[in-house]
Write a protein that holds these residues in place. Structure first.
Motif, mmCIF file in Angstrom:
data_model
loop_
_atom_site.group_PDB
_atom_site.id
_atom_site.type_symbol
_atom_site.label_atom_id
_atom_site.label_comp_id
_atom_site.label_asym_id
_atom_site.label_seq_id
_atom_site.Cartn_x
_atom_site.Cartn_y
_atom_site.Cartn_z
ATOM 1 N N GLY A 11 0.486 -1.120 0.175
ATOM 2 C CA GLY A 11 0.230 -0.246 0.021
ATOM 3 C C GLY A 11 1.624 1.128 -0.154
ATOM 4 O O GLY A 11 1.886 0.873 0.036
ATOM 5 N N ASN A 12 0.424 2.610 -0.724
ATOM 6 C CA ASN A 12 1.101 3.309 -0.230
ATOM 7 C C ASN A 12 0.393 4.772 1.047
ATOM 8 O O ASN A 12 -0.651 4.818 0.660
ATOM 9 N N PHE A 13 1.207 5.067 2.081
ATOM 10 C CA PHE A 13 0.690 5.823 2.693
ATOM 11 C C PHE A 13 1.442 7.244 3.026
ATOM 12 O O PHE A 13 2.675 6.922 2.364
ATOM 13 N N VAL A 14 0.810 7.997 2.382
ATOM 14 C CA VAL A 14 1.320 9.726 2.376
ATOM 15 C C VAL A 14 1.420 10.566 3.329
ATOM 16 O O VAL A 14 0.014 10.743 3.982
ATOM 17 N N GLY A 15 2.325 11.499 4.155
ATOM 18 C CA GLY A 15 1.734 12.141 4.565
ATOM 19 C C GLY A 15 2.587 13.191 4.195
ATOM 20 O O GLY A 15 2.898 13.779 3.729
ATOM 21 N N ALA A 16 2.613 14.627 5.951
ATOM 22 C CA ALA A 16 2.983 15.454 5.506
ATOM 23 C C ALA A 16 3.232 16.363 6.928
ATOM 24 O O ALA A 16 2.861 15.987 8.200
ATOM 25 N N ALA A 17 4.576 17.065 6.473
ATOM 26 C CA ALA A 17 4.997 17.539 7.760
ATOM 27 C C ALA A 17 5.232 19.124 7.543
ATOM 28 O O ALA A 17 5.806 19.450 6.080
ATOM 29 N N GLY A 18 5.733 19.900 8.260
ATOM 30 C CA GLY A 18 5.904 20.977 8.527
ATOM 31 C C GLY A 18 7.386 21.954 9.404
ATOM 32 O O GLY A 18 6.997 21.266 10.492
ATOM 33 N N LEU A 19 7.974 22.648 9.351
ATOM 34 C CA LEU A 19 8.280 23.750 9.619
ATOM 35 C C LEU A 19 7.748 24.985 10.156
ATOM 36 O O LEU A 19 8.189 25.619 9.014
ATOM 37 N N ILE A 20 8.401 25.518 11.467
ATOM 38 C CA ILE A 20 7.895 26.626 11.828
ATOM 39 C C ILE A 20 9.163 27.319 12.767
ATOM 40 O O ILE A 20 8.919 26.740 13.193
ATOM 41 N N GLN A 21 8.823 28.605 12.178
ATOM 42 C CA GLN A 21 9.764 28.910 13.289
ATOM 43 C C GLN A 21 9.334 29.957 13.620
ATOM 44 O O GLN A 21 8.620 30.756 12.799
ATOM 45 N N ASN A 22 9.400 30.418 15.449
ATOM 46 C CA ASN A 22 9.135 31.943 15.767
ATOM 47 C C ASN A 22 10.215 32.896 15.277
ATOM 48 O O ASN A 22 10.785 32.578 14.890
ATOM 49 N N ALA A 23 9.551 34.130 15.825
ATOM 50 C CA ALA A 23 10.302 35.323 15.503
ATOM 51 C C ALA A 23 11.607 34.975 16.025
ATOM 52 O O ALA A 23 13.076 35.654 15.464
ATOM 53 N N GLY A 25 13.759 32.271 15.916
ATOM 54 C CA GLY A 25 14.383 31.755 14.607
ATOM 55 C C GLY A 25 14.024 30.191 15.517
ATOM 56 O O GLY A 25 14.611 29.062 14.814
ATOM 57 N N GLU A 26 13.771 30.179 16.804
ATOM 58 C CA GLU A 26 13.782 28.405 16.950
ATOM 59 C C GLU A 26 12.786 28.309 15.636
ATOM 60 O O GLU A 26 11.896 27.874 15.171
ATOM 61 N N VAL A 27 12.675 26.260 15.454
ATOM 62 C CA VAL A 27 12.594 26.105 14.511
ATOM 63 C C VAL A 27 11.481 24.907 15.196
ATOM 64 O O VAL A 27 12.004 24.019 16.257
ATOM 65 N N TRP A 28 9.632 24.852 15.681
ATOM 66 C CA TRP A 28 8.749 23.673 15.888
ATOM 67 C C TRP A 28 9.158 23.117 15.018
ATOM 68 O O TRP A 28 7.692 23.811 13.153
#
Length: 76
Positions: A11-23, A25-28
């Motif tokens: 089967g195929n499993f598709v996901g998504a991930a996001g990278l957020i930075q606060n003011a 510059g820290e990455v969430w």
């Protein structure tokens, strides 16, 4: 609720991930379903990379799956 039986085909499993930075510059790191899970609305994102497994992943019963992830940088 119904389930599909794939048989010998992976089967195929598709996901998504996001990278957020606060003011500062820290990455969430952020997983899919942003609004549903953490009540954030996405207004803009840049696709950084598409990632995939080299081959099917196998579990103990022999079933296999290919895994794909779209990695985004959240702009707004």
């Amino acid at each position: 609720m119904s389930c599909a039986i794939l048989g010998p085909r992976p089967g195929n499993f598709v996901g998504a991930a996001g990278l957020i930075q606060n003011a500062s510059g820290e990455v969430w790191p952020l997983r899919r379903e942003m609004e549903e899970e953490v009540n954030l609305k996405l207004h803009g994102a840049e696709l950084l990379e598409m990632l995939s497994s080299a081959g099917p992943s196998r579990v103990a019963n022999g079933d296999g799956s290919y895994r794909y992830t779209a990695l985004f940088r959240v702009l707004e």
